[in-house]
Design a protein around this motif. Structure first.
Motif, PDB file in Angstrom:
ATOM      1  N   THR A  38     -12.710  -1.460  21.912  1.00  0.00           N
ATOM      2  CA  THR A  38     -12.990  -2.828  21.483  1.00  0.00           C
ATOM      3  C   THR A  38     -11.866  -3.720  21.999  1.00  0.00           C
ATOM      4  OG1 THR A  38     -13.493  -4.226  19.559  1.00  0.00           O
ATOM      5  CG2 THR A  38     -11.762  -2.587  19.281  1.00  0.00           C
ATOM      6  N   ASN A  39     -12.137  -5.003  22.111  1.00  0.00           N
ATOM      7  CA  ASN A  39     -11.079  -5.908  22.591  1.00  0.00           C
ATOM      8  C   ASN A  39     -10.451  -6.725  21.466  1.00  0.00           C
ATOM      9  OD1 ASN A  39     -13.167  -7.639  22.057  1.00  0.00           O
ATOM     10  ND2 ASN A  39     -13.451  -8.326  24.176  1.00  0.00           N
ATOM     11  N   TYR A  40     -10.825  -6.420  20.237  1.00  0.00           N
ATOM     12  CA  TYR A  40     -10.188  -7.076  19.099  1.00  0.00           C
ATOM     13  C   TYR A  40     -10.361  -6.213  17.853  1.00  0.00           C
ATOM     14  CZ  TYR A  40     -14.746  -8.269  17.128  1.00  0.00           C
ATOM     15  OH  TYR A  40     -16.009  -8.191  16.579  1.00  0.00           O
ATOM     16  N   LEU A  41      -9.493  -6.419  16.887  1.00  0.00           N
ATOM     17  CA  LEU A  41      -9.606  -5.777  15.577  1.00  0.00           C
ATOM     18  C   LEU A  41      -9.842  -6.851  14.531  1.00  0.00           C
ATOM     19  CD1 LEU A  41      -6.597  -3.324  15.814  1.00  0.00           C
ATOM     20  CD2 LEU A  41      -9.020  -2.689  15.814  1.00  0.00           C
ATOM     21  N   ASP A  42     -10.667  -6.536  13.557  1.00  0.00           N
ATOM     22  CA  ASP A  42     -10.892  -7.486  12.469  1.00  0.00           C
ATOM     23  C   ASP A  42      -9.699  -7.529  11.520  1.00  0.00           C
ATOM     24  OD1 ASP A  42     -13.776  -8.271  12.990  1.00  0.00           O
ATOM     25  OD2 ASP A  42     -13.957  -6.095  12.901  1.00  0.00           O
ATOM     26  N   LEU A  43      -9.053  -6.381  11.344  1.00  0.00           N
ATOM     27  CA  LEU A  43      -7.921  -6.312  10.424  1.00  0.00           C
ATOM     28  C   LEU A  43      -6.923  -5.280  10.947  1.00  0.00           C
ATOM     29  CD1 LEU A  43      -6.708  -7.164   7.637  1.00  0.00           C
ATOM     30  CD2 LEU A  43      -7.927  -5.207   6.653  1.00  0.00           C
ATOM     31  N   TYR A  44      -5.664  -5.706  11.055  1.00  0.00           N
ATOM     32  CA  TYR A  44      -4.584  -4.825  11.513  1.00  0.00           C
ATOM     33  C   TYR A  44      -3.543  -4.774  10.408  1.00  0.00           C
ATOM     34  CZ  TYR A  44      -1.735  -2.624  15.230  1.00  0.00           C
ATOM     35  OH  TYR A  44      -1.029  -1.744  16.022  1.00  0.00           O
ATOM     36  N   GLN A  45      -3.164  -3.557  10.000  1.00  0.00           N
ATOM     37  CA  GLN A  45      -2.339  -3.405   8.810  1.00  0.00           C
ATOM     38  C   GLN A  45      -1.048  -2.631   9.086  1.00  0.00           C
ATOM     39  OE1 GLN A  45      -5.558  -2.186   5.567  1.00  0.00           O
ATOM     40  NE2 GLN A  45      -6.137  -1.571   7.636  1.00  0.00           N
ATOM     41  N   ALA A  46       0.050  -3.136   8.539  1.00  0.00           N
ATOM     42  CA  ALA A  46       1.296  -2.378   8.535  1.00  0.00           C
ATOM     43  C   ALA A  46       1.124  -1.222   7.555  1.00  0.00           C
ATOM     44  CB  ALA A  46       2.451  -3.276   8.111  1.00  0.00           C
ATOM     45  N   HIS A  47       1.285   0.011   8.039  1.00  0.00           N
ATOM     46  CA  HIS A  47       0.879   1.182   7.268  1.00  0.00           C
ATOM     47  C   HIS A  47       1.797   1.481   6.083  1.00  0.00           C
ATOM     48  CE1 HIS A  47      -1.508   5.176   7.884  1.00  0.00           C
ATOM     49  NE2 HIS A  47      -1.415   4.872   6.623  1.00  0.00           N
ATOM     50  N   ARG A  48       3.058   1.147   6.222  1.00  0.00           N
ATOM     51  CA  ARG A  48       3.994   1.345   5.119  1.00  0.00           C
ATOM     52  C   ARG A  48       5.200   0.454   5.364  1.00  0.00           C
ATOM     53  NH1 ARG A  48       7.518   1.851   8.149  1.00  0.00           N
ATOM     54  NH2 ARG A  48       8.483   3.655   9.084  1.00  0.00           N
ATOM     55  N   PHE A  49       5.964   0.179   4.325  1.00  0.00           N
ATOM     56  CA  PHE A  49       7.132  -0.686   4.455  1.00  0.00           C
ATOM     57  C   PHE A  49       8.199   0.010   5.291  1.00  0.00           C
ATOM     58  CE2 PHE A  49      11.082  -2.686   3.060  1.00  0.00           C
ATOM     59  CZ  PHE A  49      10.731  -4.036   3.137  1.00  0.00           C
ATOM     60  N   ASP A  50       8.770  -0.720   6.228  1.00  0.00           N
ATOM     61  CA  ASP A  50       9.794  -0.175   7.109  1.00  0.00           C
ATOM     62  C   ASP A  50      11.126  -0.841   6.785  1.00  0.00           C
ATOM     63  OD1 ASP A  50      11.406   0.774   9.105  1.00  0.00           O
ATOM     64  OD2 ASP A  50      10.066   0.246  10.763  1.00  0.00           O
ATOM     65  N   ASP A  51      12.011  -0.110   6.107  1.00  0.00           N
ATOM     66  CA  ASP A  51      13.294  -0.700   5.727  1.00  0.00           C
ATOM     67  C   ASP A  51      14.330  -0.639   6.850  1.00  0.00           C
ATOM     68  OD1 ASP A  51      13.898   1.999   5.731  1.00  0.00           O
ATOM     69  OD2 ASP A  51      14.307   2.124   3.581  1.00  0.00           O
ATOM     70  N   GLN A  52      13.902  -0.144   8.031  1.00  0.00           N
ATOM     71  CA  GLN A  52      14.794  -0.109   9.184  1.00  0.00           C
ATOM     72  C   GLN A  52      14.569  -1.283  10.133  1.00  0.00           C
ATOM     73  OE1 GLN A  52      17.230   2.396   9.326  1.00  0.00           O
ATOM     74  NE2 GLN A  52      16.373   2.732   7.267  1.00  0.00           N
ATOM     75  N   VAL A  53      13.548  -2.053   9.872  1.00  0.00           N
ATOM     76  CA  VAL A  53      13.204  -3.202  10.716  1.00  0.00           C
ATOM     77  C   VAL A  53      13.117  -4.435   9.826  1.00  0.00           C
ATOM     78  CG1 VAL A  53      11.409  -4.215  12.192  1.00  0.00           C
ATOM     79  CG2 VAL A  53      11.951  -1.786  12.390  1.00  0.00           C
ATOM     80  N   PRO A  54      13.701  -5.555  10.249  1.00  0.00           N
ATOM     81  CA  PRO A  54      13.578  -6.767   9.434  1.00  0.00           C
ATOM     82  C   PRO A  54      12.118  -7.112   9.175  1.00  0.00           C
ATOM     83  CG  PRO A  54      15.210  -7.086  11.163  1.00  0.00           C
ATOM     84  CD  PRO A  54      14.527  -5.778  11.452  1.00  0.00           C
ATOM     85  N   LEU A  55      11.790  -7.391   7.939  1.00  0.00           N
ATOM     86  CA  LEU A  55      10.415  -7.714   7.571  1.00  0.00           C
ATOM     87  C   LEU A  55       9.922  -8.921   8.357  1.00  0.00           C
ATOM     88  CD1 LEU A  55       7.950  -7.189   5.793  1.00  0.00           C
ATOM     89  CD2 LEU A  55       9.073  -8.465   3.958  1.00  0.00           C
ATOM     90  N   GLU A  56      10.790  -9.854   8.616  1.00  0.00           N
ATOM     91  CA  GLU A  56      10.413 -11.043   9.389  1.00  0.00           C
ATOM     92  C   GLU A  56       9.938 -10.670  10.787  1.00  0.00           C
ATOM     93  OE1 GLU A  56      12.519 -15.164  11.016  1.00  0.00           O
ATOM     94  OE2 GLU A  56      13.300 -14.150   9.234  1.00  0.00           O
ATOM     95  N   GLU A  57      10.568  -9.666  11.407  1.00  0.00           N
ATOM     96  CA  GLU A  57      10.159  -9.222  12.741  1.00  0.00           C
ATOM     97  C   GLU A  57       8.749  -8.648  12.708  1.00  0.00           C
ATOM     98  OE1 GLU A  57      11.375  -5.742  15.991  1.00  0.00           O
ATOM     99  OE2 GLU A  57      12.921  -6.588  14.675  1.00  0.00           O
ATOM    100  N   THR A  58       8.469  -7.827  11.710  1.00  0.00           N
ATOM    101  CA  THR A  58       7.138  -7.233  11.588  1.00  0.00           C
ATOM    102  C   THR A  58       6.070  -8.287  11.377  1.00  0.00           C
ATOM    103  OG1 THR A  58       8.032  -5.178  10.662  1.00  0.00           O
ATOM    104  CG2 THR A  58       5.722  -5.677  10.191  1.00  0.00           C
TER     105      THR A  58
END
Length: 321
Positions: A123-143
């Protein structure tokens, strides 16, 4: 099948969604195709997967290779006219490296993985893309900024998160507001009769802030069906297949709760599976309950549950479990 909007989005999704964590893991492609056929033919339009779902989940170093996405993509190749009938959701952020445990929600990882998911899903698009779990190693703002940028370029329509606490959701909304990002559409968290105390804050937060809530593990990975009450492990069950996440439910307290639940179900004349699902769908704030079917015949109970009417007394007794 009843539908309702997911959060403030234009996604009109079925109250029951199809979870595909077992596709390619212990369900063959042919059986997965049958499940997809049956689900969509019965009004289920949300199909939820992840780049992590596949046989690698059960390896000593758990990893995902996108097998579930690949199977769904093969099905879409055979049914090209049905993409518009489907609300297609996937996730990013779990480990996809078979040699080194390195999950990430960094900008670089998300940008790489979205293209892989689109390719596997044909497919060339997704209806919904989800962060699978919280990543405390990456700034939340970046995600969050990266997910919002994917909306801008048209690779996804909406984004959400999964396995976030109420506090993490609050932090996310603060960043979204400050940075003027596209809004968060949904949260996908575990929710069932056995986890209400643990997961209620996340549901309450989502409900208060008009965020759609996708409830996974509505049957507590099969525990709420009563199949394990005898102490035996059915040959084709999740526990027999070695799923590690189910282990949390195997303790004396849970066994006692499930036994009391069985008594209530028997007294009401309602199968345990139907009652657990019907109760869940009636909880304020639940948009959709995700059903991880392993066989087509299991859909019958679930589809029947949507129309069940529960007496006020029974609802009260279930709340006291």
């Amino acid at each position: 099948m009843q539908t309702q909007h997911l959060g403030t989005s234009n996604l009109n999704i079925s109250r029951i969604g199809l979870g595909t964590m077992a596709f390619g893991r212990w369900i063959s492609e042919a059986d997965s195709f049958n499940i997809l056929d049956h689900a969509l033919d019965n009004g289920i339009n949300l199909v939820d997967t992840a780049d992590y779902y596949g046989p690698g989940q059960d390896q000593p170093i758990a990893f995902g290779d996108g097998t579930s996405e690949t199977i769904i993509g093969h099905w879409l190749q055979q049914h090209p006219g049905r993409r518009n009938d489907m609300i297609l959701a996937t996730k990013v952020g779990q480990n996809t490296d078979p040699e080194h445990h390195h999950p990430s929600l960094s900008k670089a990882h998300i940008r790489t993985q979205i293209d892989g998911s689109l390719t596997r899903l044909h497919t060339n698009y997704l209806d919904l893309y989800q962060a699978h779990r919280f990543d405390d190693q990456v700034p939340l703002e970046e995600t969050l900024t990266t997910l919002s940028e994917l909306v801008d370029v048209g690779k996804i329509r909406y984004y959400g998160v999964s396995n976030y606490t109420a506090e993490q959701l609050r932090a996310a909304l603060d960043i979204i507001k400050t940075r003027h990002l596209h809004p968060m559409t949904s949260v996908q968290n575990r929710y069932n009769l056995l986890t209400t105390q643990t997961n209620q804050p996340g549901l309450d937060f989502a409900n208060t802030h008009n965020i759609g809530f996708l409830a996974y593990s509505p049957l507590a990975r099969g525990v709420l069906t009563g199949k394990y009450l005898t102490g035996n492990v059915p040959a084709d069950s999740r526990r027999a297949h070695g799923e590690r996440l189910i282990d949390d439910y195997f303790n004396d307290q849970t066994a006692e709760t499930v036994q009391r639940f069985k008594v209530l179900a028997d007294e009401a004349g309602i199968p345990m599976t139907q009652l657990a699902f019907a109760w869940l769908l009636k909880q304020p704030g639940i948009t959709t309950a995700l059903f991880g079917a392993s066989k087509v015949r299991y859909f019958d109970d679930i589809l029947a549950a949507e129309a069940l009417q529960l007496s006020p007394d029974l609802v009260t007794e279930l709340a006291q479990l």
